[in-house]
Every structure is written in structure tokens, then in C-alpha cells.
Design a protein around this motif. Sequence first.
Motif, PDB file in Angstrom:
ATOM      1  N   ASP A   1      47.053  82.585 -23.513  1.00  8.53           N
ATOM      2  CA  ASP A   1      47.397  81.615 -24.301  1.00  8.53           C
ATOM      3  C   ASP A   1      47.947  82.244 -26.366  1.00  8.53           C
ATOM      4  O   ASP A   1      47.667  82.890 -26.392  1.00  8.53           O
ATOM      5  CB  ASP A   1      45.607  81.266 -25.190  1.00  8.53           C
TER       6      ASP A   1
ATOM      7  N   GLN B   1      43.802  74.871 -29.409  1.00  4.38           N
ATOM      8  CA  GLN B   1      44.273  73.459 -28.357  1.00  4.38           C
ATOM      9  C   GLN B   1      43.681  72.031 -29.631  1.00  4.38           C
ATOM     10  O   GLN B   1      42.987  70.847 -29.296  1.00  4.38           O
ATOM     11  CB  GLN B   1      42.753  72.929 -27.484  1.00  4.38           C
ATOM     12  N   THR B   2      44.823  72.284 -30.681  1.00  9.73           N
ATOM     13  CA  THR B   2      44.178  71.251 -31.785  1.00  9.73           C
ATOM     14  C   THR B   2      46.029  70.862 -32.097  1.00  9.73           C
ATOM     15  O   THR B   2      46.432  72.598 -32.165  1.00  9.73           O
ATOM     16  CB  THR B   2      44.077  71.591 -33.690  1.00  9.73           C
ATOM     17  N   ILE B   3      45.842  69.934 -31.803  1.00  9.10           N
ATOM     18  CA  ILE B   3      47.683  69.434 -32.123  1.00  9.10           C
ATOM     19  C   ILE B   3      47.994  69.711 -33.245  1.00  9.10           C
ATOM     20  O   ILE B   3      47.239  68.444 -34.567  1.00  9.10           O
ATOM     21  CB  ILE B   3      48.237  67.829 -31.343  1.00  9.10           C
TER      22      ILE B   3
ATOM     23  N   ILE C   1      49.105  66.654 -25.621  1.00 11.14           N
ATOM     24  CA  ILE C   1      49.752  67.698 -24.876  1.00 11.14           C
ATOM     25  C   ILE C   1      48.772  68.189 -23.637  1.00 11.14           C
ATOM     26  O   ILE C   1      47.052  67.782 -23.952  1.00 11.14           O
ATOM     27  CB  ILE C   1      48.961  69.308 -25.710  1.00 11.14           C
ATOM     28  N   THR C   2      49.079  68.349 -22.214  1.00 10.99           N
ATOM     29  CA  THR C   2      47.747  67.924 -21.593  1.00 10.99           C
ATOM     30  C   THR C   2      47.352  69.980 -21.441  1.00 10.99           C
ATOM     31  O   THR C   2      48.115  70.699 -20.949  1.00 10.99           O
ATOM     32  CB  THR C   2      47.935  67.827 -20.022  1.00 10.99           C
ATOM     33  N   ASP C   3      46.166  70.593 -21.422  1.00 16.33           N
ATOM     34  CA  ASP C   3      45.955  71.811 -21.414  1.00 16.33           C
ATOM     35  C   ASP C   3      45.507  72.304 -19.626  1.00 16.33           C
ATOM     36  O   ASP C   3      44.366  71.632 -19.007  1.00 16.33           O
ATOM     37  CB  ASP C   3      44.517  72.069 -21.994  1.00 16.33           C
TER      38      ASP C   3
END
Lengths: 61, 173
Positions: free
Chosen positions: B163, B86-88, B97-99
Motif C-alpha cells: 500500500d 482508502q479515502t478518495i 476504486i475497488t480495494d
Amino acid sequence: MDQRIIYKNDDDTISIIIPADCGLTIEEIAAKDVPTGKEYWIVDKSEIPTDRTFRDAWTWQ
Amino acid sequence: MSVNINADTTNGLVLTSDTSGELKLQSAGADIATVNSSGITMAAGKVISNSGISSYTDSDALTLFNASGSAPVYACRAWASWDINQTILGSGNVSSITDNGVGRYTVNMTTAMPDVNYSITALGGDDSTSQIGIYTGNNTHTPLYTTSSFRIATSNYSGSFQDKDYNHIAVFR
């Protein structure tokens, strides 16, 4: 950014907003990207579990 | 007072100087433009010729993008790349970015598209299995497309959300 924005969905699951390096502050991103009317919390990235095995069961108290 | 650079019609180049930090460009003793710490200001009635700018044509754009043929070029309006942690990794015109859960994301754009008729291209990939994730729309929580955001999902071959090690999106309009 080393911060995340958390909000609850109507089904009690949680969404976690990951800020991009876009020139906006975390507060500005929260105001823009959290769905209207949702309460949100800004937390440190370290507070988010790294093990996503049960990600869909995560809740926020 | 100012430093003056004057294109005089009798004496040619005429320079006068002081310590004001301001520079004036002159023609025949008349001010054309002033340069100071704030920038460049044109004198009243004077303009910067835009003939060079206005002369650009569609074919110039094609040359700029190394495009052959005469078909028009449409530029990418937003892009992002992020990983399974979850790293841009990189982005443009993306605020966040919404997880939303395993394999489900909302991409939020910094500046909105003019309408919802934009096109998204997306790809997800796994290091370990060499599988390519197939992205589909997912509208569990919010509308699938708005002018400022859209939802995507990554899944495995059986269709279950999964994922991916790497995720890539690009928006065209």
C-alpha cells in the motif's frame, strides 16, 4: 460516502469498493462496479478494519 | 401575455409589461424567443447563430490550454487520487476504486472509454520513506483493461505488493 461495498472473489478473498463522489448512489455504483453475478453487501465504512496488516487474509461471513 | 421587448422598425425600442413572468424578445413585432422559468425557447423558424461556436479551430484549443506549437492536445478523460486509508481525495469520471487487497486496485470509470486502447499514467508515493511506488497491471481477479475499468498495483522495490500513502491515476484517450 461513508459506505463501502463488499463482494467475495472466487478465491475467497474479498474486494471492497470505495465510492467516489460521482453523482451516483451507492446502489447505482454497486450495480455498475460489482462484477456481474457477484453477491454484494453495502456496509458502513466503520465496519472495515483500519489495520491492513492482514488485509489479504480478510474474509466476509 | 408576457413582457415584450420589441425592436420596432418605426418606433425603436417598444416595451410592454405584465406580471406573467414570461419575457418575449421581438423584432418588428414578431416573436424571436421566449424566456420563462423553464428556460429559453426559440420561436418557430428562429435560431441561435452558432457562427461563433463553429468558428473554433484546433489552434483555439491550443491557446485555451496554453500549448505552444501545433501538436494537438488530448485531454484527460478520468483521474483520481486516494490515500493509504482508502479515502478518495479527488476524482473525475471515476465512480469508485475497488480495494482488491494490499497494493491492488480496480479503478471504475463513471462513463466508459470508447475502447480499451486508452493510456493510463499512474504514480504512488510514500511519506515515510520517500519511495515512489511503481504501478503495474494486475489481473488476478478481473480482466486488466475494459472500457469502464482497469486494474493497477503498487509494489515496493522488491516487487511485493505494498500500500502507498498516496495513489494517483490519469487516463488519456
